[in-house]
Design an enzyme around this catalytic site. Structure first.
Site, short mmCIF file in Angstrom:
data_model
loop_
_atom_site.label_atom_id
_atom_site.label_comp_id
_atom_site.label_asym_id
_atom_site.label_seq_id
_atom_site.Cartn_x
_atom_site.Cartn_y
_atom_site.Cartn_z
N CYS A 120 0.63 -1.19 0.05
CA CYS A 120 0.08 0.06 -0.03
C CYS A 120 0.77 1.17 0.00
CB CYS A 120 -0.88 0.05 1.35
SG CYS A 120 -2.05 -1.64 1.19
N HIS A 261 -3.10 7.38 3.08
CA HIS A 261 -3.47 5.90 2.57
C HIS A 261 -5.12 5.77 3.30
CE1 HIS A 261 -3.85 1.88 1.39
NE2 HIS A 261 -3.48 1.31 2.61
N ASN A 291 -9.99 0.07 0.32
CA ASN A 291 -8.48 0.13 0.08
C ASN A 291 -7.99 -0.38 -1.16
OD1 ASN A 291 -5.72 -0.22 0.53
ND2 ASN A 291 -5.97 -1.20 2.73
N1 COA Z 1 -18.33 -8.86 9.38
C1 COA Z 1 -18.62 -9.14 10.52
N2 COA Z 1 -17.92 -9.56 11.81
C2 COA Z 1 -16.66 -9.78 11.64
C3 COA Z 1 -15.84 -9.54 10.33
C4 COA Z 1 -16.83 -9.08 9.37
N3 COA Z 1 -16.28 -8.90 7.95
N4 COA Z 1 -14.74 -9.69 10.44
C5 COA Z 1 -14.56 -9.92 12.01
N5 COA Z 1 -15.75 -10.01 12.44
C6 COA Z 1 -15.99 -10.45 14.01
C7 COA Z 1 -14.86 -11.13 14.46
O1 COA Z 1 -15.17 -12.62 14.27
C8 COA Z 1 -14.78 -10.83 15.97
O2 COA Z 1 -15.96 -11.55 16.58
P1 COA Z 1 -15.92 -11.98 17.93
O3 COA Z 1 -15.75 -10.72 18.96
O4 COA Z 1 -16.95 -13.04 18.24
O5 COA Z 1 -14.61 -12.82 17.92
C9 COA Z 1 -15.40 -9.40 15.98
O6 COA Z 1 -15.75 -8.84 14.77
C10 COA Z 1 -14.22 -8.28 16.13
O7 COA Z 1 -13.16 -8.90 15.20
P2 COA Z 1 -11.95 -8.06 15.10
O8 COA Z 1 -10.79 -8.62 14.26
O9 COA Z 1 -11.37 -7.56 16.58
O10 COA Z 1 -12.43 -6.74 14.54
P3 COA Z 1 -11.60 -5.30 14.21
O11 COA Z 1 -12.32 -4.28 15.01
O12 COA Z 1 -10.10 -5.30 14.67
O13 COA Z 1 -11.83 -4.99 12.77
C11 COA Z 1 -10.61 -5.26 10.87
C12 COA Z 1 -11.43 -6.04 11.87
C13 COA Z 1 -9.86 -6.05 9.62
C14 COA Z 1 -11.64 -4.20 10.18
C15 COA Z 1 -9.50 -4.24 11.61
O14 COA Z 1 -8.72 -4.95 12.21
C16 COA Z 1 -8.51 -3.35 10.51
O15 COA Z 1 -8.87 -2.62 9.74
N6 COA Z 1 -7.10 -3.60 10.76
C17 COA Z 1 -6.15 -3.15 9.61
C18 COA Z 1 -6.34 -3.78 8.45
C19 COA Z 1 -5.39 -2.92 7.29
O16 COA Z 1 -5.37 -1.73 7.29
N7 COA Z 1 -5.05 -3.81 6.41
C20 COA Z 1 -4.47 -3.12 5.29
C21 COA Z 1 -2.95 -2.42 5.60
S1 COA Z 1 -2.39 -1.66 4.15
#
Ligand code: COA
Length: 334
Positions: A120, A261, A291
């Protein structure tokens, strides 16, 4: 890390971008995987993203079209370029590079061409490299692209990654300028390869790290530890923006725009809140495009440029982070 401009400056002669027509909405995704619009909007700020039709579109066509649009905006032809750089991590082929094919299609025959793989951070890496090459005096007109067809490396059964990514490319034409104070006045290129397994694209089973071996892995598809990347991103983003202000003695008030970004609205909001950035100077289009990896900053840049929001005579900043892990920033005197 920081440089004093040499005898040559750099001017942005034009910008361009390209996105596929097909929209993939949160409701579309909820029919493919266990998720819903409310969760995605709340946790990421994304409502829809653009997705290639693989029968006719991909990383190469997006970058080609973005560069063509930038050349048209600059009133230049491909033959005017002496180098083409493409930031991407979704190359259709390792050989030839996307840049070679793009250069060939826009008529930049004989120009140098290479890809920059910084995930990215690809567009900001490429812009910084291009600025440095022009300042070296060895190149005068460089076409810079950043673009990824993330849909080609997404497992749409995997809800943590499929909701985040979309396809797009952005481009800019950089030309030598007599004013050495013009162009990138501060840049940072960084990486921490120790943390690569937080976000990676394995091609062979042997490359899957021990900790991930028991998980369902699809080779050729992006793997991400969302929580780890989130923590890294929030801290690093803030750090590189702070570094850029400190090194240039500029403040957010001096900037026309701070282009971040588009990874997750919560990551952008955290930087805005912790650094007290003026919200109107931090452009957001993640709701419409998700993204788009190396396409993200270039697409924002083109949209802002065409809207007249990056005026001449005012500095602006670009910041990105991505797989590697990598990060990059650039402060530009436009
Ligand atoms: N839809 C519904 N529920 C979801 C889900 C989805 N797409 N993805 C995860 N969940 C659930 C999980 O299973 C978890 O459930 P639980 O509490 O029962 O275990 C809950 O939602 C929370 O999951 P978590 O992974 O802690 O969510 P989060 O708040 O961290 O959000 C991302 C997940 C991926 C959106 C977030 O971590 C993120 O944006 N990370 C950075 C990613 C990024 O920027 N990548 C590119 C880098 S250039």
């Amino acid at each position: 890390m920081s440089q004093r401009p040499g005898a040559v400056g750099v001017r942005i002669a034009g910008t361009g971008s390209a996105v596929p027509e097909r929209r993939l909405t949160n409701d579309d995704l909820s029919k493919m995987v266990d998720t819903n619009d409310e969760w995605i909007v709340q946790r990421t700020g994304i409502r829809e993203r653009r997705i290639c039709d693989p029968s006719k579109e991909g990383t190469f066509t997006l970058n080609r079209d973005a560069l063509k649009n930038a050349l048209a905006a600059a009133n230049m032809s491909g033959a005017d370029l002496d180098l083409v750089i493409v930031g991407t991590c979704t190359q259709e082929m390792n050989c030839p590079s996307v840049a070679c094919r793009v250069a060939g299609e826009v008529g930049a025959v004989g120009a140098g061409a290479f890809d920059v793989v910084a995930a990215c951070s690809g567009f900001v890496y490429s812009m910084n490299i291009a600025d440095s090459l022009i300042r070296s005096g060895r190149f005068r007109r460089i076409g810079v692209c950043g673009g990824d067809a993330m849909s080609s490396v997404i497992d749409y059964q995997e809800r943590s990654v499929s909701i985040l990514f979309g396809d797009a490319a952005g481009a800019a034409i950089l030309v030598a300028d007599d004013n050495p104070d013009r162009g990138c006045i501060y840049q940072q290129l960084g990486s921490d390869g120790r943390d690569w397994s937080g976000l990676y694209l394995p091609r062979r089973a042997a490359e899957v790290p021990e900790a991930d071996r028991d998980n369902p892995i699809r080779l050729g598809c992006l793997r991400m530890n969302g929580r780890e990347v989130f923590k890294f991103a929030v801290t690093r983003f803030r750090q590189i923006i702070e570094d850029s202000f400190k090194a240039t003695s500029l403040t957010a008030d001096d900037m026309s725009q701070i282009i971040c970004h588009q990874s997750n609205i919560r990551i952008i909001d955290s930087a805005i809140e912790k650094l007290g950035l003026p919200r109107e100077k931090v452009f957001v289009n993640i709701d419409k495009f998700g993204n788009s990896s190396a396409g993200s900053v270039g697409l924002c840049f083109d949209q802002l440029w065409r809207a007249g929001k990056i005026p001449q005579g005012k500095p602006m900043m670009m910041v990105a982070f991505g797989g590697g892990m990598t990060w990059a920033s650039g402060v530009w005197n436009i």
